[in-house]
Write a protein that holds these residues in place. Structure first.
Motif, PDB file in Angstrom:
ATOM      1  N   ALA A  28       0.833  -1.209   0.000  1.00  0.00           N
ATOM      2  CA  ALA A  28       0.000   0.000   0.000  1.00  0.00           C
ATOM      3  C   ALA A  28       0.870   1.262   0.000  1.00  0.00           C
ATOM      4  O   ALA A  28       0.571   2.228  -0.713  1.00  0.00           O
ATOM      5  CB  ALA A  28      -0.933  -0.002   1.202  1.00  0.00           C
ATOM      6  N   GLY A  29       1.933   1.249   0.788  1.00  0.00           N
ATOM      7  CA  GLY A  29       2.819   2.406   0.850  1.00  0.00           C
ATOM      8  C   GLY A  29       3.493   2.689  -0.479  1.00  0.00           C
ATOM      9  O   GLY A  29       3.571   3.840  -0.920  1.00  0.00           O
ATOM     10  N   VAL A  30       3.974   1.640  -1.118  1.00  0.00           N
ATOM     11  CA  VAL A  30       4.603   1.807  -2.431  1.00  0.00           C
ATOM     12  C   VAL A  30       3.581   2.339  -3.431  1.00  0.00           C
ATOM     13  O   VAL A  30       3.891   3.225  -4.239  1.00  0.00           O
ATOM     14  CB  VAL A  30       5.236   0.475  -2.908  1.00  0.00           C
ATOM     15  CG1 VAL A  30       5.653   0.552  -4.361  1.00  0.00           C
ATOM     16  CG2 VAL A  30       6.431   0.118  -2.025  1.00  0.00           C
ATOM     17  N   ALA A  31       2.355   1.835  -3.373  1.00  0.00           N
ATOM     18  CA  ALA A  31       1.300   2.314  -4.283  1.00  0.00           C
ATOM     19  C   ALA A  31       1.018   3.801  -4.059  1.00  0.00           C
ATOM     20  O   ALA A  31       0.858   4.557  -5.025  1.00  0.00           O
ATOM     21  CB  ALA A  31       0.024   1.500  -4.093  1.00  0.00           C
ATOM     22  N   HIS A  32       0.976   4.223  -2.798  1.00  0.00           N
ATOM     23  CA  HIS A  32       0.731   5.643  -2.509  1.00  0.00           C
ATOM     24  C   HIS A  32       1.869   6.526  -3.030  1.00  0.00           C
ATOM     25  O   HIS A  32       1.627   7.648  -3.483  1.00  0.00           O
ATOM     26  CB  HIS A  32       0.551   5.862  -1.001  1.00  0.00           C
ATOM     27  CG  HIS A  32      -0.802   5.505  -0.508  1.00  0.00           C
ATOM     28  ND1 HIS A  32      -1.091   4.280   0.024  1.00  0.00           N
ATOM     29  CD2 HIS A  32      -1.954   6.215  -0.465  1.00  0.00           C
ATOM     30  CE1 HIS A  32      -2.364   4.241   0.375  1.00  0.00           C
ATOM     31  NE2 HIS A  32      -2.916   5.403   0.088  1.00  0.00           N
ATOM     32  N   LEU A  33       3.100   6.032  -2.951  1.00  0.00           N
ATOM     33  CA  LEU A  33       4.235   6.813  -3.436  1.00  0.00           C
ATOM     34  C   LEU A  33       4.362   6.772  -4.955  1.00  0.00           C
ATOM     35  O   LEU A  33       4.739   7.765  -5.577  1.00  0.00           O
ATOM     36  CB  LEU A  33       5.538   6.307  -2.802  1.00  0.00           C
ATOM     37  CG  LEU A  33       5.674   6.517  -1.299  1.00  0.00           C
ATOM     38  CD1 LEU A  33       6.985   5.925  -0.794  1.00  0.00           C
ATOM     39  CD2 LEU A  33       5.575   7.992  -0.927  1.00  0.00           C
ATOM     40  N   ALA A  34       4.040   5.630  -5.554  1.00  0.00           N
ATOM     41  CA  ALA A  34       4.200   5.467  -6.996  1.00  0.00           C
ATOM     42  C   ALA A  34       3.117   6.188  -7.792  1.00  0.00           C
ATOM     43  O   ALA A  34       3.385   6.674  -8.895  1.00  0.00           O
ATOM     44  CB  ALA A  34       4.207   3.986  -7.355  1.00  0.00           C
ATOM     45  N   VAL A  47      -9.166  17.884   4.087  1.00  0.00           N
ATOM     46  CA  VAL A  47      -7.749  17.546   4.314  1.00  0.00           C
ATOM     47  C   VAL A  47      -6.879  18.565   3.565  1.00  0.00           C
ATOM     48  O   VAL A  47      -7.001  18.705   2.348  1.00  0.00           O
ATOM     49  CB  VAL A  47      -7.439  16.113   3.824  1.00  0.00           C
ATOM     50  CG1 VAL A  47      -5.946  15.814   3.910  1.00  0.00           C
ATOM     51  CG2 VAL A  47      -8.230  15.094   4.636  1.00  0.00           C
ATOM     52  N   PRO A  48      -5.997  19.260   4.281  1.00  0.00           N
ATOM     53  CA  PRO A  48      -5.125  20.228   3.608  1.00  0.00           C
ATOM     54  C   PRO A  48      -4.006  19.515   2.833  1.00  0.00           C
ATOM     55  O   PRO A  48      -3.588  18.430   3.219  1.00  0.00           O
ATOM     56  CB  PRO A  48      -4.543  21.058   4.761  1.00  0.00           C
ATOM     57  CG  PRO A  48      -4.586  20.141   5.935  1.00  0.00           C
ATOM     58  CD  PRO A  48      -5.775  19.231   5.725  1.00  0.00           C
ATOM     59  N   TRP A  49      -3.544  20.103   1.759  1.00  0.00           N
ATOM     60  CA  TRP A  49      -2.443  19.581   0.953  1.00  0.00           C
ATOM     61  C   TRP A  49      -2.615  18.090   0.629  1.00  0.00           C
ATOM     62  O   TRP A  49      -1.804  17.247   1.013  1.00  0.00           O
ATOM     63  CB  TRP A  49      -1.092  19.802   1.643  1.00  0.00           C
ATOM     64  CG  TRP A  49      -0.898  21.197   2.114  1.00  0.00           C
ATOM     65  CD1 TRP A  49      -0.779  22.319   1.336  1.00  0.00           C
ATOM     66  CD2 TRP A  49      -0.830  21.631   3.470  1.00  0.00           C
ATOM     67  NE1 TRP A  49      -0.637  23.417   2.133  1.00  0.00           N
ATOM     68  CE2 TRP A  49      -0.660  23.028   3.456  1.00  0.00           C
ATOM     69  CE3 TRP A  49      -0.895  20.985   4.689  1.00  0.00           C
ATOM     70  CZ2 TRP A  49      -0.561  23.773   4.609  1.00  0.00           C
ATOM     71  CZ3 TRP A  49      -0.794  21.722   5.838  1.00  0.00           C
ATOM     72  CH2 TRP A  49      -0.625  23.097   5.792  1.00  0.00           C
ATOM     73  N   PRO A  50      -3.671  17.744  -0.081  1.00  0.00           N
ATOM     74  CA  PRO A  50      -4.008  16.336  -0.300  1.00  0.00           C
ATOM     75  C   PRO A  50      -2.883  15.500  -0.922  1.00  0.00           C
ATOM     76  O   PRO A  50      -2.651  14.372  -0.485  1.00  0.00           O
ATOM     77  CB  PRO A  50      -5.226  16.383  -1.217  1.00  0.00           C
ATOM     78  CG  PRO A  50      -5.553  17.796  -1.446  1.00  0.00           C
ATOM     79  CD  PRO A  50      -4.605  18.652  -0.709  1.00  0.00           C
ATOM     80  N   ARG A  51      -2.197  16.023  -1.915  1.00  0.00           N
ATOM     81  CA  ARG A  51      -1.126  15.228  -2.556  1.00  0.00           C
ATOM     82  C   ARG A  51      -0.015  14.927  -1.559  1.00  0.00           C
ATOM     83  O   ARG A  51       0.481  13.802  -1.489  1.00  0.00           O
ATOM     84  CB  ARG A  51      -0.575  15.953  -3.778  1.00  0.00           C
ATOM     85  CG  ARG A  51       0.367  15.081  -4.601  1.00  0.00           C
ATOM     86  CD  ARG A  51       0.656  15.719  -5.962  1.00  0.00           C
ATOM     87  NE  ARG A  51       1.176  14.757  -6.897  1.00  0.00           N
ATOM     88  CZ  ARG A  51       2.418  14.289  -6.875  1.00  0.00           C
ATOM     89  NH1 ARG A  51       3.257  14.696  -5.955  1.00  0.00           N
ATOM     90  NH2 ARG A  51       2.819  13.411  -7.782  1.00  0.00           N
ATOM     91  N   GLN A  52       0.369  15.919  -0.786  1.00  0.00           N
ATOM     92  CA  GLN A  52       1.416  15.712   0.212  1.00  0.00           C
ATOM     93  C   GLN A  52       0.959  14.738   1.289  1.00  0.00           C
ATOM     94  O   GLN A  52       1.755  13.936   1.793  1.00  0.00           O
ATOM     95  CB  GLN A  52       1.846  17.052   0.831  1.00  0.00           C
ATOM     96  CG  GLN A  52       2.597  17.961  -0.116  1.00  0.00           C
ATOM     97  CD  GLN A  52       1.695  18.713  -1.108  1.00  0.00           C
ATOM     98  OE1 GLN A  52       0.473  18.608  -1.079  1.00  0.00           O
ATOM     99  NE2 GLN A  52       2.323  19.449  -2.009  1.00  0.00           N
ATOM    100  N   VAL A  53      -0.306  14.792   1.640  1.00  0.00           N
ATOM    101  CA  VAL A  53      -0.840  13.864   2.640  1.00  0.00           C
ATOM    102  C   VAL A  53      -0.813  12.438   2.102  1.00  0.00           C
ATOM    103  O   VAL A  53      -0.439  11.501   2.819  1.00  0.00           O
ATOM    104  CB  VAL A  53      -2.270  14.285   3.069  1.00  0.00           C
ATOM    105  CG1 VAL A  53      -2.940  13.189   3.880  1.00  0.00           C
ATOM    106  CG2 VAL A  53      -2.215  15.580   3.870  1.00  0.00           C
ATOM    107  N   VAL A  54      -1.171  12.256   0.833  1.00  0.00           N
ATOM    108  CA  VAL A  54      -1.114  10.915   0.233  1.00  0.00           C
ATOM    109  C   VAL A  54       0.323  10.406   0.237  1.00  0.00           C
ATOM    110  O   VAL A  54       0.581   9.237   0.583  1.00  0.00           O
ATOM    111  CB  VAL A  54      -1.710  10.916  -1.194  1.00  0.00           C
ATOM    112  CG1 VAL A  54      -1.418   9.597  -1.907  1.00  0.00           C
ATOM    113  CG2 VAL A  54      -3.203  11.178  -1.147  1.00  0.00           C
ATOM    114  N   LEU A  55       1.266  11.258  -0.120  1.00  0.00           N
ATOM    115  CA  LEU A  55       2.682  10.851  -0.095  1.00  0.00           C
ATOM    116  C   LEU A  55       3.131  10.521   1.329  1.00  0.00           C
ATOM    117  O   LEU A  55       3.835   9.533   1.551  1.00  0.00           O
ATOM    118  CB  LEU A  55       3.561  11.951  -0.699  1.00  0.00           C
ATOM    119  CG  LEU A  55       3.396  12.169  -2.202  1.00  0.00           C
ATOM    120  CD1 LEU A  55       4.114  13.445  -2.643  1.00  0.00           C
ATOM    121  CD2 LEU A  55       3.888  10.963  -2.981  1.00  0.00           C
TER     122      LEU A  55
END
Length: 147
Positions: A28-34, A47-55
Motif C-alpha cells: 500500500a505504501g509503495v502504491a501511494h508513493l508510486a 484535508v489540507p495539501w491532499p497530494r502531500q498527505v497521500v505521499l
C-alpha cells in the motif's frame, strides 16, 4: 519443557500475521508513493495539501511495515498503524458514499460494505501484531479471569 497452554503456537501465528500485515502495508505504501494522484479523488475535501498527505501516508505505511518487523519498534508501529487505519477511514467512507471510481477497485457495495465494516478489524490487527493488545487470545487463570 514448557507445558502446552491455550496460547501454544500463538507466537508463530502472530508472527505470520505480522509478516502478512507488514507486506500489506508495504504494498500500500509503495502504491501511494508510486501513484499518489490516483488516490486524490478519495481524499476528503477538508484535508489540507491532499497530494502531500497521500505521499506522507505512503511513507507512514512503509515505516510502519518495517517497524512492525523489529522488536524495538513493534509496539510503536502497531499503535501508529492502528491510528493510521483510523485516520484514513474518512477517505474510505468518501470513496464508498461518493461512488468514486478508482480502477482496478470495484465500485459496488459488495466491495465497499465489507471494506468499511472490516476497518475496525484492521485496527485491531495492527494493535495485536504490534503486541499492544492480546485480545482475544489472552490466557485465562483457573478461575476464568484474565491472567
Amino acid at each position: 519443557m514448557m507445558a502446552a497452554g491455550p496460547n501454544a503456537g500463538c507466537g508463530a501465528f502472530r508472527g505470520s500475521m505480522r509478516w502478512l500485515l507488514a507486506a500489506f502495508y508495504l504494498v500500500a505504501g509503495v502504491a501511494h508513493l508510486a501513484a499518489p494522484d490516483g488516490f486524490l479523488p478519495i481524499v476528503p475535501d477538508w484535508v489540507p495539501w491532499p497530494r502531500q498527505v497521500v505521499l506522507a501516508t505512503g511513507l507512514c505505511e512503509i515505516a510502519g511495515s518495517v517497524g512492525l518487523l523489529t522488536r524495538r519498534y513493534r509496539w510503536w508501529a502497531g499503535t501508529m498503524l492502528a491510528l493510521y487505519a483510523l485516520c484514513v477511514w474518512p477517505a474510505n467512507i468518501k470513496h464508498a458514499v461518493a461512488g468514486i471510481h478508482l480502477p482496478p477497485l470495484p465500485d459496488s457495495w459488495w466491495y465497499h460494505g465489507p471494506r468499511l465494516a472490516l476497518q475496525p478489524v484492521l485496527i485491531w490487527w495492527a494493535l495485536w501484531c504490534g503486541g499492544v493488545i492480546d485480545l482475544p487470545w489472552r490466557p485465562r487463570d483457573a478461575d476464568g479471569g484474565s491472567a
